[in-house]
Design a protein around this motif. Structure first.
Motif, PDB file in Angstrom:
ATOM      1  N   THR A 101     -52.581  -7.420  81.781  1.00 48.05           N
ATOM      2  CA  THR A 101     -51.800  -8.653  81.946  1.00 48.05           C
ATOM      3  C   THR A 101     -52.067  -9.162  83.373  1.00 48.05           C
ATOM      4  O   THR A 101     -52.600  -8.417  84.204  1.00 48.05           O
ATOM      5  CB  THR A 101     -50.293  -8.377  81.808  1.00 48.05           C
ATOM      6  OG1 THR A 101     -49.905  -7.483  82.855  1.00 48.05           O
ATOM      7  CG2 THR A 101     -49.952  -7.777  80.451  1.00 48.05           C
ATOM      8  N   PRO A 102     -51.670 -10.397  83.686  1.00 55.85           N
ATOM      9  CA  PRO A 102     -51.982 -10.952  85.015  1.00 55.85           C
ATOM     10  C   PRO A 102     -51.387 -10.183  86.191  1.00 55.85           C
ATOM     11  O   PRO A 102     -51.896 -10.278  87.301  1.00 55.85           O
ATOM     12  CB  PRO A 102     -51.404 -12.374  84.942  1.00 55.85           C
ATOM     13  CG  PRO A 102     -51.476 -12.718  83.497  1.00 55.85           C
ATOM     14  CD  PRO A 102     -51.169 -11.445  82.770  1.00 55.85           C
ATOM     15  N   ASP A 103     -50.306  -9.449  86.000  1.00 56.06           N
ATOM     16  CA  ASP A 103     -49.786  -8.650  87.117  1.00 56.06           C
ATOM     17  C   ASP A 103     -49.965  -7.153  86.891  1.00 56.06           C
ATOM     18  O   ASP A 103     -49.456  -6.332  87.652  1.00 56.06           O
ATOM     19  CB  ASP A 103     -48.308  -8.987  87.410  1.00 56.06           C
ATOM     20  CG  ASP A 103     -47.405  -8.771  86.191  1.00 56.06           C
ATOM     21  OD1 ASP A 103     -47.867  -8.135  85.216  1.00 56.06           O
ATOM     22  OD2 ASP A 103     -46.254  -9.242  86.223  1.00 56.06           O
ATOM     23  N   THR A 113     -46.374  -4.617  74.641  1.00 57.80           N
ATOM     24  CA  THR A 113     -47.836  -4.730  74.719  1.00 57.80           C
ATOM     25  C   THR A 113     -48.267  -4.898  76.175  1.00 57.80           C
ATOM     26  O   THR A 113     -47.443  -4.894  77.081  1.00 57.80           O
ATOM     27  CB  THR A 113     -48.293  -5.922  73.834  1.00 57.80           C
ATOM     28  OG1 THR A 113     -49.705  -5.900  73.746  1.00 57.80           O
ATOM     29  CG2 THR A 113     -47.857  -7.258  74.409  1.00 57.80           C
ATOM     30  N   GLY A 114     -49.583  -4.995  76.382  1.00 61.00           N
ATOM     31  CA  GLY A 114     -50.092  -5.242  77.734  1.00 61.00           C
ATOM     32  C   GLY A 114     -50.186  -3.995  78.598  1.00 61.00           C
ATOM     33  O   GLY A 114     -50.246  -4.091  79.822  1.00 61.00           O
ATOM     34  N   PHE A 115     -50.260  -2.820  77.991  1.00 63.75           N
ATOM     35  CA  PHE A 115     -50.239  -1.558  78.766  1.00 63.75           C
ATOM     36  C   PHE A 115     -51.643  -1.157  79.221  1.00 63.75           C
ATOM     37  O   PHE A 115     -52.533  -0.971  78.394  1.00 63.75           O
ATOM     38  CB  PHE A 115     -49.697  -0.414  77.904  1.00 63.75           C
ATOM     39  CG  PHE A 115     -48.217  -0.445  77.704  1.00 63.75           C
ATOM     40  CD1 PHE A 115     -47.375   0.348  78.465  1.00 63.75           C
ATOM     41  CD2 PHE A 115     -47.658  -1.277  76.744  1.00 63.75           C
ATOM     42  CE1 PHE A 115     -45.999   0.314  78.284  1.00 63.75           C
ATOM     43  CE2 PHE A 115     -46.286  -1.316  76.550  1.00 63.75           C
ATOM     44  CZ  PHE A 115     -45.449  -0.513  77.323  1.00 63.75           C
ATOM     45  N   ASN A 116     -51.813  -0.975  80.544  1.00 65.10           N
ATOM     46  CA  ASN A 116     -53.056  -0.342  81.007  1.00 65.10           C
ATOM     47  C   ASN A 116     -52.810   1.101  81.436  1.00 65.10           C
ATOM     48  O   ASN A 116     -53.753   1.832  81.727  1.00 65.10           O
ATOM     49  CB  ASN A 116     -53.710  -1.150  82.141  1.00 65.10           C
ATOM     50  CG  ASN A 116     -52.810  -1.265  83.349  1.00 65.10           C
ATOM     51  OD1 ASN A 116     -52.482  -0.268  83.977  1.00 65.10           O
ATOM     52  ND2 ASN A 116     -52.383  -2.473  83.675  1.00 65.10           N
ATOM     53  N   VAL A 117     -51.563   1.505  81.512  1.00 60.06           N
ATOM     54  CA  VAL A 117     -51.226   2.905  81.794  1.00 60.06           C
ATOM     55  C   VAL A 117     -50.274   3.349  80.683  1.00 60.06           C
ATOM     56  O   VAL A 117     -49.173   3.854  80.930  1.00 60.06           O
ATOM     57  CB  VAL A 117     -50.547   3.077  83.177  1.00 60.06           C
ATOM     58  CG1 VAL A 117     -50.594   4.539  83.611  1.00 60.06           C
ATOM     59  CG2 VAL A 117     -51.204   2.226  84.234  1.00 60.06           C
ATOM     60  N   GLY A 118     -50.720   3.163  79.470  1.00 60.15           N
ATOM     61  CA  GLY A 118     -49.834   3.334  78.320  1.00 60.15           C
ATOM     62  C   GLY A 118     -49.427   4.772  78.052  1.00 60.15           C
ATOM     63  O   GLY A 118     -48.380   5.014  77.454  1.00 60.15           O
ATOM     64  N   ILE A 119     -50.234   5.726  78.497  1.00 60.92           N
ATOM     65  CA  ILE A 119     -49.829   7.121  78.292  1.00 60.92           C
ATOM     66  C   ILE A 119     -48.780   7.454  79.364  1.00 60.92           C
ATOM     67  O   ILE A 119     -47.723   8.011  79.072  1.00 60.92           O
ATOM     68  CB  ILE A 119     -51.033   8.095  78.386  1.00 60.92           C
ATOM     69  CG1 ILE A 119     -52.272   7.546  77.647  1.00 60.92           C
ATOM     70  CG2 ILE A 119     -50.633   9.493  77.905  1.00 60.92           C
ATOM     71  CD1 ILE A 119     -52.104   7.237  76.198  1.00 60.92           C
ATOM     72  N   LEU A 167     -50.151 -15.485  74.831  1.00 60.16           N
ATOM     73  CA  LEU A 167     -49.963 -14.248  75.613  1.00 60.16           C
ATOM     74  C   LEU A 167     -51.164 -14.016  76.532  1.00 60.16           C
ATOM     75  O   LEU A 167     -52.302 -13.959  76.049  1.00 60.16           O
ATOM     76  CB  LEU A 167     -49.858 -13.050  74.650  1.00 60.16           C
ATOM     77  CG  LEU A 167     -48.472 -12.523  74.311  1.00 60.16           C
ATOM     78  CD1 LEU A 167     -47.546 -13.627  73.887  1.00 60.16           C
ATOM     79  CD2 LEU A 167     -48.577 -11.453  73.230  1.00 60.16           C
ATOM     80  N   PRO A 168     -50.933 -13.826  77.833  1.00 58.55           N
ATOM     81  CA  PRO A 168     -52.065 -13.621  78.741  1.00 58.55           C
ATOM     82  C   PRO A 168     -52.519 -12.159  78.764  1.00 58.55           C
ATOM     83  O   PRO A 168     -52.552 -11.519  79.811  1.00 58.55           O
ATOM     84  CB  PRO A 168     -51.500 -14.074  80.085  1.00 58.55           C
ATOM     85  CG  PRO A 168     -50.043 -13.751  79.998  1.00 58.55           C
ATOM     86  CD  PRO A 168     -49.645 -13.873  78.560  1.00 58.55           C
ATOM     87  N   VAL A 169     -52.840 -11.609  77.595  1.00 58.01           N
ATOM     88  CA  VAL A 169     -53.320 -10.212  77.551  1.00 58.01           C
ATOM     89  C   VAL A 169     -54.789 -10.216  77.158  1.00 58.01           C
ATOM     90  O   VAL A 169     -55.180 -10.847  76.184  1.00 58.01           O
ATOM     91  CB  VAL A 169     -52.508  -9.308  76.586  1.00 58.01           C
ATOM     92  CG1 VAL A 169     -51.121  -9.069  77.081  1.00 58.01           C
ATOM     93  CG2 VAL A 169     -52.464  -9.866  75.179  1.00 58.01           C
ATOM     94  N   PHE A 170     -55.588  -9.499  77.943  1.00 62.70           N
ATOM     95  CA  PHE A 170     -57.033  -9.447  77.727  1.00 62.70           C
ATOM     96  C   PHE A 170     -57.513  -8.014  77.948  1.00 62.70           C
ATOM     97  O   PHE A 170     -56.828  -7.217  78.584  1.00 62.70           O
ATOM     98  CB  PHE A 170     -57.751 -10.388  78.705  1.00 62.70           C
ATOM     99  CG  PHE A 170     -57.462 -11.841  78.420  1.00 62.70           C
ATOM    100  CD1 PHE A 170     -58.175 -12.529  77.451  1.00 62.70           C
ATOM    101  CD2 PHE A 170     -56.453 -12.514  79.111  1.00 62.70           C
ATOM    102  CE1 PHE A 170     -57.900 -13.859  77.171  1.00 62.70           C
ATOM    103  CE2 PHE A 170     -56.172 -13.847  78.841  1.00 62.70           C
ATOM    104  CZ  PHE A 170     -56.900 -14.522  77.861  1.00 62.70           C
TER     105      PHE A 170
END
Ligand SMILES: Cc1cc2nc3c(=O)[nH]c(=O)nc-3n(C[C@H](O)[C@H](O)[C@H](O)COP(=O)(O)OP(=O)(O)OC[C@H]3O[C@@H](n4cnc5c(N)ncnc54)[C@H](O)[C@@H]3O)c2cc1C
Length: 408
Positions: free
Chosen positions: A324-326, A344-350, A217-220
């Motif tokens: 994630t990459p995009d 998964t992979g949320f940067n705007v999860g709220i 998974l490309p999640v960092f």
């Protein structure tokens, strides 16, 4: 602890709690959430809680709108406040191009039934008297969004789900996940659970959790900073909360917090964290503040809002944020892994967690997604992306987080 369930959700942040809520709501009440520590222990507890509508795709906007609706629904059902502040938000037009784009976006918002206005600089000054509007061309204004308390929202979702029959196990770390005949075996600190379906909602922990299954998974995680100021006299003098505002010029967002403001910025060069694995002893930790990295953005913020420069900084939060990459989340089933779902992979999860969970839960309970949103499908990166390629792509999307796409 239950030993056999229809569905287990791993991870008790805003996303896992939202998935648990929607699955129980749609009838999968034999549902169990497993959380390593307390609910919200990952990124959720230190989030700014912005739930503003202006997303990059119309279908993503449905997820933003669905999130506020979900949190308010859970509040009504559980009695636990989510502290929704309907301040509305302004997206400043730093260029004429951005202003023109807002006019084209408006048509789509009208179709979605979401109030959206294109404002002149004078109207912006009326809506937010502390903004210096001399350098802007206008703004997009969405009056019905705002911010929530991420911890209150997570608790409300979990409580509402429990009231419908779901179970929440805290202090229950998942240590292994294996496919056995017809079900998943989930090993935890408190015993093994068999589940027909598993939803992995463990944000930047998902990469290590799923690599034993051969999944790449490309999640960092990056470090992301927000600052909270002391009271600002201009805000103390107002009897209402001003709209949140965002801006590509300073690459960040600002909202009122009590009588001060909370500002978060996306710097040109993100700083990654824990590339070789999340430390086992990571708790509700924050990183040391690094104001130097965000100073160029704060200087631009002061140009837009001079009173920010006169206010003392009260708090600097530097916390981990999943990418994630995009820049979009990973939602849906994993190929060749019957019954394994990702959230998964949320940067705007709220901003998008509640609506994304509704999307995923419909997909899980009916067999197909409720509407076309292939840009977020969990399998879109394949399994072969190298770490270097993933990090390069994340650097790119992080740095342009507040740029506007040509088409909406
Ligand atoms: C400073 C800052 C400000 C932010 N501001 C905003 C904002 O204004 N608006 C917005 O939308 N987003 C914002 N974000 C991003 C937001 O916080 C995240 O997108 C969101 O919290 C992600 O939620 P999540 O549930 O996916 O992950 P998390 O909240 O990280 O939850 C994952 C959970 O999984 C659990 N877990 C991990 N491994 C295991 C295991 N093995 N077994 C059991 N449980 C496990 C963890 O303990 C954790 O509780 C901000 C982030 C930062 C850093």
């Amino acid at each position: 602890m239950k030993s056999d369930v229809q569905v287990a959700v791993i991870g008790g942040g805003i996303v896992g709690a939202s998935v648990l809520y929607w699955l129980t709501k749609l009838g999968w009440t034999d549902a169990l959430l497993l959380e390593r520590r307390e609910l919200t222990s990952g990124s959720t507890w230190h989030s700014a809680g912005n739930t503003t509508y202006l997303g990059p795709y119309p279908a993503m906007t449905k997820l933003f709108a669905g999130s506020i609706r979900t949190y308010l629904q859970a509040e009504g059902e559980s009695g636990q406040s989510v502290s929704f502040h309907q301040t509305g938000s302004l997206r400043l037009a730093a260029t004429e191009r951005e202003l023109n784009l807002f006019h084209t976006y408006k048509l789509n918002y009208d179709k979605l039934g979401i109030p959206f206005h294109v404002r002149t600089p004078e109207e912006v000054a009326d809506l937010h008297p502390l903004l210096n509007v001399s350098g802007i061309f206008g703004a997009a204004h969405t009056p019905t969004d705002g911010h929530v308390d991420p911890t209150g929202a997570t608790q409300a979702l979990a409580l509402a789900a429990r009231n419908m029959g779901a179970t929440v196990e805290r202090h229950c770390t998942v240590t292994a996940l294996t496919r056995e005949a017809g079900h998943w075996a989930i090993e935890t600190a408190n015993g093994t659970v068999r589940a027909s379906n598993v939803v992995v909602a463990t944000s930047f922990w998902a990469r290590e959790m799923l690599s034993p299954l051969g999944l790449n998974l490309p999640v960092f995680a990056t470090q992301h900073q927000e600052v909270i100021t002391q009271s600002i006299p201009g805000l103390e003098a107002l009897d209402h909360e001003v709209p949140a505002w965002r801006d590509s010029y300073m690459s960040g967002s600002v909202r009122q917090e009590a009588k001060g403001v909370l500002a978060g910025v996306y710097e040109a060069e993100p700083k990654f964290w824990a590339l070789d694995g999340i430390p086992e002893d990571f708790k509700e930790d924050l990183f040391p503040p690094e104001l130097d990295r965000i100073m160029p953005h704060l200087e631009r913020l002061i140009e837009r809002m001079p009173s920010f420069g006169e206010a003392g900084i009260k708090v600097i939060n530097n916390g981990p944020m999943c990418w994630t990459p995009d820049g979009l989340p990973m939602l849906g089933p994993m190929p060749d892994q019957d019954g394994l779902w990702l959230a998964t992979g949320f940067n705007v999860g709220i901003g998008t967690g509640g609506g994304s969970a509704e999307f995923l839960a419909h997909w899980m309970t009916t067999g197909s997604p409720p509407f076309d949103l292939s840009v977020v499908h969990a399998d879109r990166f394949g399994n072969e992306m190298s770490r270097e390629a993933a990090l390069a792509a994340i650097r790119g999307v992080y740095a342009v987080g507040y740029e506007l796409p040509d088409s909406f």
